[in-house]
Design a protein around this motif. Sequence first.
Motif, PDB file in Angstrom:
ATOM      1  N   TRP A   1       0.882  -1.234  -0.199  1.00 17.76           N
ATOM      2  CA  TRP A   1       0.054  -0.044  -0.062  1.00 17.76           C
ATOM      3  C   TRP A   1       1.071   1.353   0.098  1.00 17.76           C
ATOM      4  O   TRP A   1       2.087   1.266   0.129  1.00 17.76           O
ATOM      5  CB  TRP A   1      -0.966   0.123   1.119  1.00 17.76           C
ATOM      6  N   SER A   2       0.246   2.486  -0.180  1.00 14.94           N
ATOM      7  CA  SER A   2       0.782   3.879   0.087  1.00 14.94           C
ATOM      8  C   SER A   2       0.136   4.295   1.197  1.00 14.94           C
ATOM      9  O   SER A   2      -1.073   4.249   1.437  1.00 14.94           O
ATOM     10  CB  SER A   2       0.561   4.606  -1.214  1.00 14.94           C
ATOM     11  N   ASP A   3       0.832   5.173   1.965  1.00 13.55           N
ATOM     12  CA  ASP A   3      -0.053   5.925   2.973  1.00 13.55           C
ATOM     13  C   ASP A   3      -1.071   6.776   2.420  1.00 13.55           C
ATOM     14  O   ASP A   3      -2.086   6.889   3.240  1.00 13.55           O
ATOM     15  CB  ASP A   3       1.065   6.538   3.806  1.00 13.55           C
ATOM     16  N   ALA A   4      -0.699   7.198   1.292  1.00 14.60           N
ATOM     17  CA  ALA A   4      -1.966   8.102   0.688  1.00 14.60           C
ATOM     18  C   ALA A   4      -1.337   8.128  -0.910  1.00 14.60           C
ATOM     19  O   ALA A   4      -0.609   8.004  -1.263  1.00 14.60           O
ATOM     20  CB  ALA A   4      -1.868   9.471   1.194  1.00 14.60           C
ATOM     21  N   THR A   5      -2.588   8.232  -1.703  1.00 16.02           N
ATOM     22  CA  THR A   5      -2.553   8.091  -3.061  1.00 16.02           C
ATOM     23  C   THR A   5      -3.249   9.379  -3.598  1.00 16.02           C
ATOM     24  O   THR A   5      -4.461   9.624  -3.121  1.00 16.02           O
ATOM     25  CB  THR A   5      -3.339   7.010  -3.817  1.00 16.02           C
ATOM     26  N   LEU A   6      -2.509  10.199  -4.353  1.00 18.52           N
ATOM     27  CA  LEU A   6      -3.051  11.651  -4.885  1.00 18.52           C
ATOM     28  C   LEU A   6      -3.077  11.696  -6.257  1.00 18.52           C
ATOM     29  O   LEU A   6      -2.258  11.350  -6.847  1.00 18.52           O
ATOM     30  CB  LEU A   6      -2.189  12.637  -4.367  1.00 18.52           C
ATOM     31  N   TYR A   7      -4.260  12.144  -6.872  1.00 13.82           N
ATOM     32  CA  TYR A   7      -4.383  12.224  -8.175  1.00 13.82           C
ATOM     33  C   TYR A   7      -5.709  13.556  -8.274  1.00 13.82           C
ATOM     34  O   TYR A   7      -6.725  13.410  -7.690  1.00 13.82           O
ATOM     35  CB  TYR A   7      -5.210  11.128  -8.668  1.00 13.82           C
ATOM     36  N   GLN A   8      -5.049  14.424  -9.224  1.00 11.76           N
ATOM     37  CA  GLN A   8      -5.871  15.577  -9.653  1.00 11.76           C
ATOM     38  C   GLN A   8      -6.616  16.361  -8.312  1.00 11.76           C
ATOM     39  O   GLN A   8      -7.762  16.470  -8.335  1.00 11.76           O
ATOM     40  CB  GLN A   8      -7.037  15.323 -10.544  1.00 11.76           C
ATOM     41  N   GLY A   9      -5.872  16.452  -7.370  1.00  9.65           N
ATOM     42  CA  GLY A   9      -5.957  17.196  -6.166  1.00  9.65           C
ATOM     43  C   GLY A   9      -7.103  16.420  -5.299  1.00  9.65           C
ATOM     44  O   GLY A   9      -7.814  17.195  -4.372  1.00  9.65           O
ATOM     45  N   ILE A  10      -7.165  15.324  -5.309  1.00  7.75           N
ATOM     46  CA  ILE A  10      -7.839  14.195  -4.515  1.00  7.75           C
ATOM     47  C   ILE A  10      -6.881  13.384  -3.870  1.00  7.75           C
ATOM     48  O   ILE A  10      -6.289  12.823  -4.505  1.00  7.75           O
ATOM     49  CB  ILE A  10      -8.962  13.687  -5.451  1.00  7.75           C
ATOM     50  N   ALA A  11      -7.147  13.134  -2.570  1.00  9.37           N
ATOM     51  CA  ALA A  11      -5.893  12.106  -1.797  1.00  9.37           C
ATOM     52  C   ALA A  11      -6.920  11.173  -1.150  1.00  9.37           C
ATOM     53  O   ALA A  11      -7.976  11.375  -0.664  1.00  9.37           O
ATOM     54  CB  ALA A  11      -5.442  12.851  -0.669  1.00  9.37           C
ATOM     55  N   HIS A  12      -6.738  10.039  -1.423  1.00 11.75           N
ATOM     56  CA  HIS A  12      -7.145   8.765  -0.808  1.00 11.75           C
ATOM     57  C   HIS A  12      -6.308   8.042   0.362  1.00 11.75           C
ATOM     58  O   HIS A  12      -5.043   7.894  -0.028  1.00 11.75           O
ATOM     59  CB  HIS A  12      -7.671   7.472  -1.739  1.00 11.75           C
ATOM     60  N   PHE A  13      -6.734   7.789   1.596  1.00 11.30           N
ATOM     61  CA  PHE A  13      -5.745   7.147   2.429  1.00 11.30           C
ATOM     62  C   PHE A  13      -6.656   6.507   3.545  1.00 11.30           C
ATOM     63  O   PHE A  13      -7.839   6.756   3.604  1.00 11.30           O
ATOM     64  CB  PHE A  13      -4.793   8.032   3.111  1.00 11.30           C
ATOM     65  N   VAL A  14      -5.940   5.415   4.123  1.00  9.38           N
ATOM     66  CA  VAL A  14      -6.637   4.539   5.038  1.00  9.38           C
ATOM     67  C   VAL A  14      -5.791   4.741   6.436  1.00  9.38           C
ATOM     68  O   VAL A  14      -4.578   4.649   6.456  1.00  9.38           O
ATOM     69  CB  VAL A  14      -6.642   3.068   4.787  1.00  9.38           C
ATOM     70  N   GLU A  15      -6.330   4.656   7.639  1.00  9.99           N
ATOM     71  CA  GLU A  15      -6.010   4.739   8.763  1.00  9.99           C
ATOM     72  C   GLU A  15      -6.336   3.641   9.772  1.00  9.99           C
ATOM     73  O   GLU A  15      -7.643   3.295   9.512  1.00  9.99           O
ATOM     74  CB  GLU A  15      -6.155   6.291   9.752  1.00  9.99           C
ATOM     75  N   VAL A  16      -5.313   3.145  10.436  1.00 13.00           N
ATOM     76  CA  VAL A  16      -5.902   2.079  11.301  1.00 13.00           C
ATOM     77  C   VAL A  16      -5.145   2.555  12.507  1.00 13.00           C
ATOM     78  O   VAL A  16      -4.086   3.087  12.575  1.00 13.00           O
ATOM     79  CB  VAL A  16      -5.249   0.602  10.970  1.00 13.00           C
ATOM     80  N   PRO A  17      -5.786   2.047  13.835  1.00 15.71           N
ATOM     81  CA  PRO A  17      -4.821   2.558  15.007  1.00 15.71           C
ATOM     82  C   PRO A  17      -3.595   1.749  15.197  1.00 15.71           C
ATOM     83  O   PRO A  17      -3.601   0.581  14.973  1.00 15.71           O
ATOM     84  CB  PRO A  17      -5.915   1.988  16.152  1.00 15.71           C
ATOM     85  N   ALA A  18      -2.759   2.316  15.503  1.00 16.45           N
ATOM     86  CA  ALA A  18      -1.385   1.836  15.814  1.00 16.45           C
ATOM     87  C   ALA A  18      -1.357   0.991  16.905  1.00 16.45           C
ATOM     88  O   ALA A  18      -0.517  -0.061  16.915  1.00 16.45           O
ATOM     89  CB  ALA A  18      -0.210   2.953  15.788  1.00 16.45           C
TER      90      ALA A  18
END
Length: 119
Positions: free
Chosen positions: A12-29
């Motif tokens: 995975w990537s911590d975030a993926t950005l495309y055309q001014g939109i970011a997608h990301f997922v967080e889980v508790p550490a």
Amino acid sequence: MNIDRYNPCARWSDATLYQGIAHFVEVPADTSTGFEHQLVQLLAQAEQTLKAIGSDKSRLLSTTIYITERANVSWLNRIWEQWLPDGCAPSRACVKVELIDPAMLVEMAFVAAVDARVV
């Protein structure tokens, strides 16, 4: 248009950005704690990710929340509403699921607007 990936690894990537939109997922550490603490730490992590990609929680567009126990919805709503700036609630879905790690009680997928390419 380039797709920018923040901290990519094999899965995975911590975030993926495309055309001014970011997608990301967080889980508790730390999954050794209860729901409330897992949620608070997850939201703090989300703020860090947002900052790292040039956004903030007022720029959230959508969030999908995965919880393992319906009984935690009242905690979720209270903490969520306190965490968000007034008038900035994104569209939201909340789904009761069985997560892969049984100690994990919450996971969130975020979509946010970003202005500049910072990755």
